[in-house]
Each structure stands twice: as C-alpha cells, then as structure tokens.
Design an enzyme around this catalytic site. Sequence first.
Site, PDB file in Angstrom:
ATOM      1  N   GLY A  16       1.058  -0.924   0.151  1.00 26.23           N
ATOM      2  CA  GLY A  16      -0.140   0.073  -0.045  1.00 26.23           C
ATOM      3  C   GLY A  16       0.869   0.785   0.110  1.00 26.23           C
ATOM      4  N   GLY A  18       0.594   5.664   1.061  1.00 24.35           N
ATOM      5  CA  GLY A  18       0.292   6.685   2.025  1.00 24.35           C
ATOM      6  C   GLY A  18       0.842   7.812   2.072  1.00 24.35           C
ATOM      7  N   GLY A  19       0.454   8.789   3.021  1.00 22.07           N
ATOM      8  CA  GLY A  19       1.321  10.256   2.878  1.00 22.07           C
ATOM      9  C   GLY A  19       2.915  10.197   3.364  1.00 22.07           C
ATOM     10  N   GLY A  21       4.889   7.440   2.736  1.00 23.34           N
ATOM     11  CA  GLY A  21       5.128   6.534   1.500  1.00 23.34           C
ATOM     12  C   GLY A  21       5.082   5.154   1.375  1.00 23.34           C
ATOM     13  N   VAL A  23       5.150   1.060   1.442  1.00 21.91           N
ATOM     14  CA  VAL A  23       4.799  -0.265   2.286  1.00 21.91           C
ATOM     15  C   VAL A  23       4.938  -1.207   1.536  1.00 21.91           C
ATOM     16  CG1 VAL A  23       3.872  -1.425   4.318  1.00 21.91           C
ATOM     17  CG2 VAL A  23       3.587   1.157   3.442  1.00 21.91           C
ATOM     18  N   LYS A  38       8.990   0.245   5.369  1.00 21.78           N
ATOM     19  CA  LYS A  38       8.174   1.227   5.003  1.00 21.78           C
ATOM     20  C   LYS A  38       9.244   2.036   4.014  1.00 21.78           C
ATOM     21  CE  LYS A  38       4.811   4.910   6.730  1.00 21.78           C
ATOM     22  NZ  LYS A  38       4.679   5.418   8.228  1.00 21.78           N
ATOM     23  N   ASP A 131      -2.310   9.576  15.299  1.00 22.43           N
ATOM     24  CA  ASP A 131      -3.951   8.862  14.209  1.00 22.43           C
ATOM     25  C   ASP A 131      -4.291   7.903  14.589  1.00 22.43           C
ATOM     26  OD1 ASP A 131      -4.596   9.513  11.661  1.00 22.43           O
ATOM     27  OD2 ASP A 131      -3.100   8.752  10.599  1.00 22.43           O
TER      28      ASP A 131
END
Length: 674
Positions: A16, A18-19, A21, A23, A38, A131
């Site tokens: 996946g 995300g903001g 970087g 994974v 990551k 988060d």
Amino acid sequence: MIGATLLNYRISEKLGAGGQGTVYKAVDEKLGRTVVIKVLAPELTAREANLRRFEREARLASSLDHPNICTIYGLHELEGLHFIAMQFIEGKNVRELVAGRPLSLASALSIGTQVADALTAAHSRGIIHRDIKAGNVMVTSAGMAKVLDFGLAKLLDEGQADRDRTGPENIHLTELGVPYGTATYAAPEQATGGHVDHRADIFSTGVLLYEMLAGTWPFRGKTSIEVRYAVLHDTPAPVAEMRKDNPPPRLQQILDRALQKDPAARYQRMEEMRDELRAVMREQAGLGGAGVDTTDPLPGVVPTVAPRHQEQTGGFGRSFRRWLRSLTGAETQPTSLPPASYSPGASSGAGTQRDIHDTPHATAALDGQKSIAILPFRNTANDPEANFYEFSLADAVITELARLRSLVVRPSSQIIKYQGKQIDPVEAGRELRVSSVLAASFLRAGDQLRVNAQLLDVASGELVWSDRIDASAENIITLQDTIAHRIVDGLNLEHTSAEREAVAAPATRSTSAYEEYLRARDFFARFLFRTLAPEDCDKAVEHFQRAIQLDQSFALAYSGLGACYANRVLKGLGGAEDYELAENAFARALELDPEVVEARMLMVFIYLARGEKHKARAEVARLAREAPNEAAVYFVKGALHRLDGEYDRALRAFDRLSRLDPAARVVTSYNRAR
C-alpha cells in the site's frame, strides 16, 4: 521496487501507499523472516521536516516494547532512500474486519482493550499516537491486535524535545493551527488544529470502539469539512440502536466519556478507559455471553478473541449473498453488489412505503415479451491491447438497451461467461432463454475499429440483420449507439419519445473519457466475476477517476466509481469510509442524470446496510415502477415484503425475478420456500 534488494531485505510485494511513503512486503535474507519495509517517498526527503518526522517515528516506535504494538526492527538509509524495517503481521486491519457490519461484543471489547493497553504503554513513555483509526490497527486470525504507525507521534516532554532542537534545525514536526489526524477519528482539538495531548488518543479510541460496535462511524458527513463539523457538534446515536443484541449500559457510559468534546471531561488517563473495558469483559464472561475465557488470566493480559461479526437474526443478508453468487455461477465467491452493467436507466419518481405494490408493469407476464442477450464481442485478431473491448463494448450496449421497458435484456453478469470462448450464438441464446441474441466481432487496426455484428432469432436460428460498422478513435462513442439503434429497429420495438431521447443521448462527448470508462468497466468486471483481486478493483477506480477528470459531467463514470467503492466493502476489502465515497459518487451521478439506475439500485443496498429500511422501500418502489425489467429490483422488493410480513407480494416479486433472470432459479426457490 518488486524484486529489488535493500541491504538484506528483498522486496516481494507492494502492500500500500500513504502520505509518508510506500509499504512493501519483504524477506530478511539474513534472518529468513518476513518483514514490512516502509519507504519514504524520495521527493519528500527534500524537506528536512519530513525526514526528521520519519526518523522520529522509527526512534519513538522502536522504544516501545509491547505485545500490541508493531515491532520496529531498524531505520536504514541506502543511497538516499530512507526506510524502516518492521514486523509483518498476518491478518486484517479493523476497517477490513468491520466492513460495514458490527463485530461481536466479545471481539470489539477484546480489540478495544488491547488498543487501550498499547496506548497506555505509549503514553507512559511520553508518546502520543495522534492517528488511531481502523486502518492503523491490525488483528490476527487469533484476535491479537497490533497498533501500527506512530508517524504523527510527539514527545510529551517538550523540554527534552526543545533541547534536541537548536539553531536552524529547530523543526516542528507538526504545526499549530493545522488540522491533522484522519477526520473521522480526530478529536475536536485536532479538528480545529489546537493543542493536542494524550487525551486525543482517548477520543480516537472511543471512535474506533464505536465503529466496531455499530459497524459505522459515530461522526459522518459527505466531506471532511462536514465530518469535522459533526465531530465538533454532533452526538452519536447510542450503540444499542445499531446492534441486534443488548450491549451493557456500562459500555455506552465508557463511549460517552471517551467521546466528550472537552478533553477535561474525558478520561484523563488511558489506563482508566482500559480498566473499565476489562471490567465489562469480565462481566460479560460471567454472564456467559461474551465468548471470552477469563478464568485465571495472567495479570495484565487482555484475553484475545478470534474476530467475528455480530450474529444476524434476519435472513436477508444470506439470501442476498446466495443470489449474487448465483449471478456469477460461483457459489464460493464472497458477497458482491450487482455489477455496474446490471443497471437499466429510469426516471426518478416520488415513492413512499405504500408504493411498494405490484404495478401492472411488474405483474405483466413475460411470455411473448421480447428479450435479448448481447454476447461479448470477439477479438478477431487476438490483439491483447484491445481485449478490454470484448466485455466493455457488449456491456455498453446492454446498458443502453436496458433503458427500454419493451425489452428484457440479460445482464452482463450472465454473458461474461462466454467471453473468449468459441460458442454457437443460438445455443447461447437458448441457454439464456431469450428470443434474440447479438453476436459481434471486432478488428482493430491503428485508430480504426471494424465491427461485424449479427442479430439472430433464437427460435428459428435465422438472421434478423447483419452489418459491418467502421469507427475511428474519434467516433468510437457512437459505435454502441449505432448497434443499439439497429437492434431497436430490427426487433420493431415500441419506445416512448423519452426512451428514444435517452438512447440517443451520448453518455459523454469526450472520446478519451469514454475509452477510460470502457477500460474501467473491463477491470471492474474482471474483479467481480473472475479474480476478486484488489488490484483489479483499484485499476477500475483509477480509470473511472481518469474518465471523470476528462469529463466532469460523465454520470456513468461517477456511477461506476461508486459501484467500485461499494463492492470494496462487501468483498471485505474496504471499510465504512468506502460507503461514504460510494454515496458521494452516486449522488453526483444522479445529480447529472437522475435516470442512472445503477446508482439508485446500489444505494438501496447501502440503505439496507445502514438499517435505513424506509429509504430502501421508497427507492425500490420507484424502481419497480420505472425499471420493471430490472431483476435486482425484484429480489430486494421480495426480501423487503417478506421481512414486513407481506408474503403474497413477496411471492409475486420472486416470481417476477425468476422470469426476468432464469439463472436466479435457485435463490428464487429458496426465498419462495422461506
């Protein structure tokens, strides 16, 4: 990155992005274990603040040693590429587990208590997560919860943090006055960009617990601004209204306190919330109804429970899944919504609960009514670059013809099984129980597409008409329009002026947008009927979004996008936020074209998933009047009548379903027996 080696880590799979970087799954070739890598996006390392945040995440998280916190193995840099190696956790995140349905009380309590225990340990070290959300909590098949991604963590000891920053290197990892944290889970002080301490994690844990108990978020909205407003001002519905069992009142009290707007009114320490959750678990175990074995537990250990959903008392969900599986002929497939092409257009009506009556249109016998199957187009040259036309062109013709009340059109879910096969069209027509069948082939040469189409009468096997249609890239949009009009003329179909205008109106005037749309439909069908692979659904989303970027008035593209998001949830690949994305896309589609039945039909299933049966009734009533040949309408119509005790109407609806879709005979018989 797939196949690359970073130090001793060999990348095997992308998990996946995300903001911060991307994974990846990898193998530590020194130790022979599976890990997660990551990687910080290279373009982000140009900003020192981002790099410092990344380093701080690794340093803070690696200092935490707790069974419910993902273990960090190391922080590395290789030729300017910064990455963290961390524990690989086999399981699903809470978003995937919930998938729009409440978890069992035992599962929700176990996961919630484990998360609270992990955060208790983090807070004791001066670390705030900031988060906490469903996507950041992984759960193994045995029920062990692991909190991921302390990427927004911040030391409570500001004095020590300030001593670490001197001169020009004084970099704030977050900025006061800027909202951060995922909107649905963010505490009010986060939503306003105010000062945040450990009590924000308590609020977010309350949101997570509510989601697991209710199957949906406590604070909702169509945009992040509306969600933030709800966080600041709304009071969530009691979880007892969202569940079929009777959750203990003490659990609602825990939620109420955790979700207080004012941090001073919440729990002041995470261990208080954790201990109260443990007490509820013990009480439920004592009642014998929680499924948790707490006899002689080790001190401080939270019992784990294999995750499962709340037991359902109604049969609608099972019937729905059985019928949808029958559409693809794959009894072992997970639940899916009807595919996008199962969507004849209709105009909007007013409908109320009393409107769910069998109309003359709904009860009219199908005997003698004209029906057709549009077989997948055959790729004459076996050109792999043009394969997407095979299904998507047939699907486009089906969608267009399904607007006509005088014609029953077999759905794309029934014709896709013939794709890529050498078949006798007349035999296929007999198998599908239609009066006529369209067989077509195409040949692409450069920007030109030549289609040879034949309309056949199934009873006699005779040719009704045959035609060759040439289309360039610039006028590909008109190709299925031409075929649809030839079918209407060849079958001497009756149609109203409104239907004639609807068939004549192009879905888009952008050739590029239309090609993206066709590619999206192909990937979406592949996902639904063949692979169930998340990447195929992601590709469909990507192409639908490109089509929308190229033509922001393309209603069918919005509807297809919504169908992808809705199916993510029912395939177990998405969460409550995907319902919201689906609803937003459907709303835009219907704003542009109120006659897109796909959007209206799929909204019925979203209403049912939320327990809003009155809305589902009203929409089905309108659809039954306006789309009398839509088989899916009569499945839902019959199920709603049965649940309301209106058995005669339910039986008539299931009869209509079996005549519109002979392939649904098993589920029709099952529901009639019930």
